[in-house]
Design a protein around this motif. Structure first.
Motif, short mmCIF file in Angstrom:
data_model
loop_
_atom_site.label_atom_id
_atom_site.label_comp_id
_atom_site.label_asym_id
_atom_site.label_seq_id
_atom_site.Cartn_x
_atom_site.Cartn_y
_atom_site.Cartn_z
N LEU A 234 0.83 -1.20 0.00
CA LEU A 234 0.00 0.00 0.00
C LEU A 234 0.86 1.25 0.00
CD1 LEU A 234 -2.68 1.52 0.22
CD2 LEU A 234 -2.63 1.12 2.70
N LEU A 235 1.93 1.24 0.78
CA LEU A 235 2.81 2.39 0.87
C LEU A 235 3.50 2.68 -0.47
CD1 LEU A 235 3.48 4.27 3.24
CD2 LEU A 235 5.59 2.97 3.57
N SER A 236 3.74 1.64 -1.26
CA SER A 236 4.36 1.84 -2.56
C SER A 236 3.40 2.50 -3.55
CB SER A 236 4.84 0.50 -3.14
OG SER A 236 3.74 -0.32 -3.53
N GLU A 237 2.10 2.33 -3.32
CA GLU A 237 1.10 2.89 -4.22
C GLU A 237 0.63 4.28 -3.78
OE1 GLU A 237 -2.14 0.23 -5.00
OE2 GLU A 237 -0.83 -1.51 -5.07
N TYR A 238 0.69 4.53 -2.48
CA TYR A 238 0.27 5.84 -1.98
C TYR A 238 1.08 6.20 -0.74
CZ TYR A 238 -2.38 9.65 0.02
OH TYR A 238 -2.72 10.88 0.55
N GLN A 239 1.58 7.42 -0.72
CA GLN A 239 2.36 7.89 0.42
C GLN A 239 1.52 8.91 1.21
OE1 GLN A 239 4.04 8.22 -2.97
NE2 GLN A 239 4.13 6.02 -2.52
N PRO A 240 1.00 8.49 2.36
CA PRO A 240 0.17 9.39 3.18
C PRO A 240 1.04 10.44 3.87
CG PRO A 240 0.60 7.38 4.38
CD PRO A 240 1.20 7.19 3.02
N HIS A 241 0.40 11.38 4.52
CA HIS A 241 1.14 12.37 5.30
C HIS A 241 1.76 11.73 6.54
CE1 HIS A 241 -1.72 14.85 2.96
NE2 HIS A 241 -0.75 15.75 2.97
N ILE A 242 1.05 10.75 7.12
CA ILE A 242 1.47 10.14 8.38
C ILE A 242 1.31 8.63 8.32
CG2 ILE A 242 1.00 9.99 10.88
CD1 ILE A 242 -0.11 12.85 10.71
N VAL A 243 2.26 7.92 8.88
CA VAL A 243 2.15 6.48 9.11
C VAL A 243 2.18 6.26 10.62
CG1 VAL A 243 3.48 4.33 9.08
CG2 VAL A 243 3.01 5.52 6.95
N LYS A 244 1.18 5.56 11.14
CA LYS A 244 1.10 5.28 12.57
C LYS A 244 1.54 3.84 12.82
CE LYS A 244 -2.37 7.09 14.84
NZ LYS A 244 -3.74 7.41 15.31
#
Length: 259
Positions: A173-183
């Protein structure tokens, strides 16, 4: 934190998806507790996460167990409106983090309208709203989730992936979309100072996120040792019982002694 309890009613504006238009009323009450997110370097409150609770402070499970395919959309919409209203009534000026159910969002541009209306009504800037989704939720269509995230970013909202490292999507998922925050999931946080494996994993996540310009938030922190270990790794945003429990009490009860 102030208790805000009522049966949330969703606006009866036309909805394009027939599943939403024909949905039955929600049929149960719930409220929110707001847990602070700490920025350790500046000893300030970065934001607050809105957490669902029963009308008398019952657990989140007591509420979420009543959510099904028939009422999922109305519940998701009620959470957004209720969280914003509660934050405004409590005078929250920092970021507001709201959990959303991606399987309840049919068309992001349509399903977000109640959020816009609530933000306008309660004078709460959309730039201070973070929409987070738990990685532990089995998303039926990951490309749909990625599209939701992109749309929310375009509208001006912040985005976050919760419980990272514990769910179905992970690095894909992280490779497809980079959010502002990862918890980071609290299971990786628990006793991290005693586990070389956990430290290596969290260091790896932090390194990847730094490369991708994503902020990392460690949740579920309960001890000074966990806080110090995570701080040494380079994580600045923190959340957990060490700082404040998500109890139904007044805003401003965070003890700086734990910072």
């Amino acid at each position: 934190m102030t208790l805000i309890t009522e049966t949330f009613e969703i606006s009866k504006q036309p909805i394009s998806c027939i599943q939403c238009r024909l949905a039955e009323p929600l049929g149960f009450d719930f409220t929110f507790a707001y847990q602070p997110i700490i920025k350790l370097s500046s000893r300030t409150i970065f934001g607050h996460e809105a957490l669902v609770r029963g009308p008398n402070g019952e657990s989140a499970f007591s509420v979420l167990s009543q959510v099904n395919d028939e009422n999922r959309y109305k519940f998701d919409q009620a959470c957004r409106v209720g969280a914003i209203r509660g934050a405004a009534e409590l005078g929250i000026k920092e970021f507001l983090s709201i959990n959303f159910l991606p399987n309840a969002v049919y068309r992001p541009e349509a399903c977000i309208q109640a959020t816009f209306a609530a933000a306008k009504k309660y004078n709460f800037s959309i730039n201070r709203i973070i929409f987070e989704v738990t990685e532990g939720e089995e998303v039926r269509n990951r490309s749909h989730l990625v599209n939701i995230f992109h749309e929310y970013r375009k509208f001006g909202f912040q985005t976050a992936i919760d419980d990272f490292g514990a769910g179905y999507a992970g690095l894909t998922l992280l490779s497809e979309y980079q959010p502002h925050i990862v918890k980071i999931d609290m299971e990786l946080v628990r006793g991290i100072e005693l586990s070389a494996a956990k430290r290596a994993i969290v260091k790896g996540i932090a390194s990847i996120c730094k490369e991708l310009k994503i902020e990392v938030l460690a949740e579920g922190i309960e001890t000074n040792a966990e806080r110090d270990c995570l701080h040494e790794i380079g994580i600045d945003l923190m959340q957990g019982y060490l700082f404040c429990r998500p109890t139904l009490m007044a805003i401003g009860t965070v003890s700086p002694k734990s910072w």
